[in-house]
Design an enzyme around this catalytic site. Structure first.
Site, short mmCIF file in Angstrom:
data_model
loop_
_atom_site.label_atom_id
_atom_site.label_comp_id
_atom_site.label_asym_id
_atom_site.label_seq_id
_atom_site.Cartn_x
_atom_site.Cartn_y
_atom_site.Cartn_z
N ASN A 180 7.30 -28.24 14.87
CA ASN A 180 8.57 -27.51 14.86
C ASN A 180 9.11 -27.26 13.45
O ASN A 180 9.68 -26.22 13.16
CB ASN A 180 9.61 -28.21 15.73
CG ASN A 180 9.96 -29.59 15.23
OD1 ASN A 180 9.09 -30.34 14.78
ND2 ASN A 180 11.22 -29.96 15.32
N GLU A 196 9.15 -41.20 15.00
CA GLU A 196 10.34 -40.44 15.35
C GLU A 196 9.97 -39.61 16.55
O GLU A 196 9.11 -38.72 16.48
CB GLU A 196 10.82 -39.54 14.21
CG GLU A 196 12.16 -38.88 14.55
CD GLU A 196 12.31 -37.48 14.02
OE1 GLU A 196 12.69 -36.59 14.83
OE2 GLU A 196 12.04 -37.27 12.83
N CYS A 210 14.31 -31.41 15.81
CA CYS A 210 14.34 -32.84 16.14
C CYS A 210 15.76 -33.33 16.37
O CYS A 210 16.02 -34.10 17.29
CB CYS A 210 13.70 -33.65 15.01
SG CYS A 210 11.95 -33.26 14.72
#
Length: 460
Positions: free
Chosen positions: A133, A230, A264
């Protein structure tokens, strides 16, 4: 020869790039060469490593005219936004700036009998698995400080952004970073897990899905290899009664919709004080209705396709399920919504936490907005999530924001802003968002290990 990794462009469903995967044995040979080269790299003066890394960053910047349309082809971000180099350079530059102090020996004490100190020494070979992303910015979060700290780095990108690792390693090699010290890898999931389980790496940094993170941890079980993750997010925004309404709407809706919601730390749920709720919703709907969905190579496009049809279908499913049980959808289908990767952005009201759209990660251009009457109610709702990456608080009272922030289960608390990564602060999460921390001085601590020295002096 391994299987092929294929990047399918969300623009038109065509194959944009393909690469052959590497097998385990070939990769182990490459890692052995990296391990040998790492020691000489770590022996170089710190400033020399800093300068070479920043020279590599500059070469990436010089490629930006090629990188921006390439990213549009691979993952759909509109070219009008200019790519990722601003954040890429900011993060690397900050880590370069703080390197000397962050990696300095910790002096414990010296007298006529003893000298005592703690060094920060590199792990060795660091494996970075980066997502699609924001493929440049997420990668540089670890690549820059890992190399500066004296590690060798093997970089593996998601198949959706297949060419990014090639771009980055080529840039850094041309700037003088040794090829054996920074390597790109094309690996399938099985080979990746096999390498980790055989203790091929000294530290692993993974950014991606919860399932992917669990796979990494299972593969590393018993190897004692550090794994920093993450993972998912469901980041909330909370608009208090004294908030700057215009700024709150503009920022939170942009945080929810930018990059087709594929961020995110994108905003996925918004709680608004009852006194501002109706105005907030009306302004949010007006903003979203003004977006232009279309081909990301068109400079007029403000919202491109989602990176993959299956990602868009998950968002559609969450929206339709919510509407079936009472949610109100405020945006009519856009003309360019093709039922595939091109997806109408959506504002939902009359939502509850029983709906998946308010619980599961959406990672797309949809946001649910709920009315609240107090800080206590908002805090309870914000904490009613399996994830914890960021939370965005909107108020004129900084002490109130800090007090509310203290009660939120999250990695970062924002006040009057959202969807930003400050490289001076630790990028971290809690709950199913993962463990570990990147950037800041803590990022350096995680990319090195402490080594203690207790030196007794010879006295006559």
């Amino acid at each position: 020869m391994g299987r092929k990794l294929t990047c399918v462009s969300p623009i038109d469903g065509s194959v944009f790039a393909e690469r052959d995967t590497q097998d385990k044995d070939t990769t182990l040979v490459r890692i052995a060469a990296m391990r040998a080269a790492q020691k000489a790299w770590a022996d170089r003066p710190l400033q020399e490593r800093v300068d070479l890394v920043m020279a590599g960053v500059a070469v990436v910047g010089a490629m930006n005219d090629q990188i921006v349309p390439e990213l549009a082809q691979m993952m759909g971000r509109p070219v009008r936004y200019g790519g990722e180099f601003g954040g890429f350079e900011e993060r690397a530059g900050h880590m370069a700036h703080i390197a000397q102090n962050s990696l300095a020996d910790i002096q414990v004490g010296e007298d006529e009998k003893f000298r005592r100190y703690i060094k920060r020494v590199p792990h060795g070979v660091v494996f970075v698995v980066a997502p699609w992303n924001y493929p440049y910015m997420t990668a540089i979060n670890t690549v820059a400080p890992a190399l500066i700290a004296g590690n060798a780095v093997m970089l593996k990108h998601a198949t959706q952004t297949l060419l990014v690792g090639e771009r980055m390693t080529a840039a850094f090699h041309s700037a003088g970073v040794p090829e054996e010290v920074f390597q790109n890898a094309f690996l399938d999931h099985g080979t990746t897990s096999a390498l980790i389980s055989e203790n091929a790496f000294d530290f692993i940094n993974f950014t991606g899905s919860v399932g992917g993170g669990a796979t990494m941890e299972r593969a590393a079980a018993g190897t004692f290899t550090g794994v920093s993750t993450e993972l998912g997010g469901k980041d909330p925004g909370y608009v208090m009664e004294d908030a700057d309404l215009e700024a709150a709407v503009d920022t939170l809706i942009d945080g929810a919709m930018f990059n087709s919601g594929q961020c995110c730390c994108g905003i996925e749920r918004i709680y608004v004080h009852e006194s501002l709720y109706d105005q907030f919703v009306a302004k949010a709907v007006e903003i979203v209705k003004g977006y232009k969905l279309g081909n990301p190579l068109d400079p007029e496009t403000t919202l491109g396709p989602m990176a993959n049809v299956r990602f868009a279908q998950e968002v559609r499913a969450q929206i339709s399920e919510a509407v079936e049980v009472g949610a109100v959808a405020h945006i009519e289908a856009f003309a360019k919504d093709d039922g595939g990767a091109y997806l109408t952005p959506q504002i939902l009201t009359n939502v509850t936490h029983e709906m998946r759209v308010m619980r599961d990660e959406s990672f797309g251009p949809v946001v649910g907005i709920m009315k609240v009457s107090s800080d206590a109610e908002a805090i309870a709702l914000m904490n009613d999530s399996e994830f914890g990456l960021t939370a965005s608080l909107w108020t004129a009272d900084i002490d109130r924001a800090a007090a509310v922030g203290d009660q939120i289960e999250t990695g970062t608390v924002f006040m009057n802003r959202a969807d930003y990564l400050d490289p001076g602060l630790c990028w971290t999460g809690c709950k199913n968002t993962g463990r570990g921390g990147g950037l800041s001085v803590i990022g350096y601590h995680n990319l090195t290990r402490p080594k203690s020295y207790h030196l007794k002096k010879v006295t006559n």
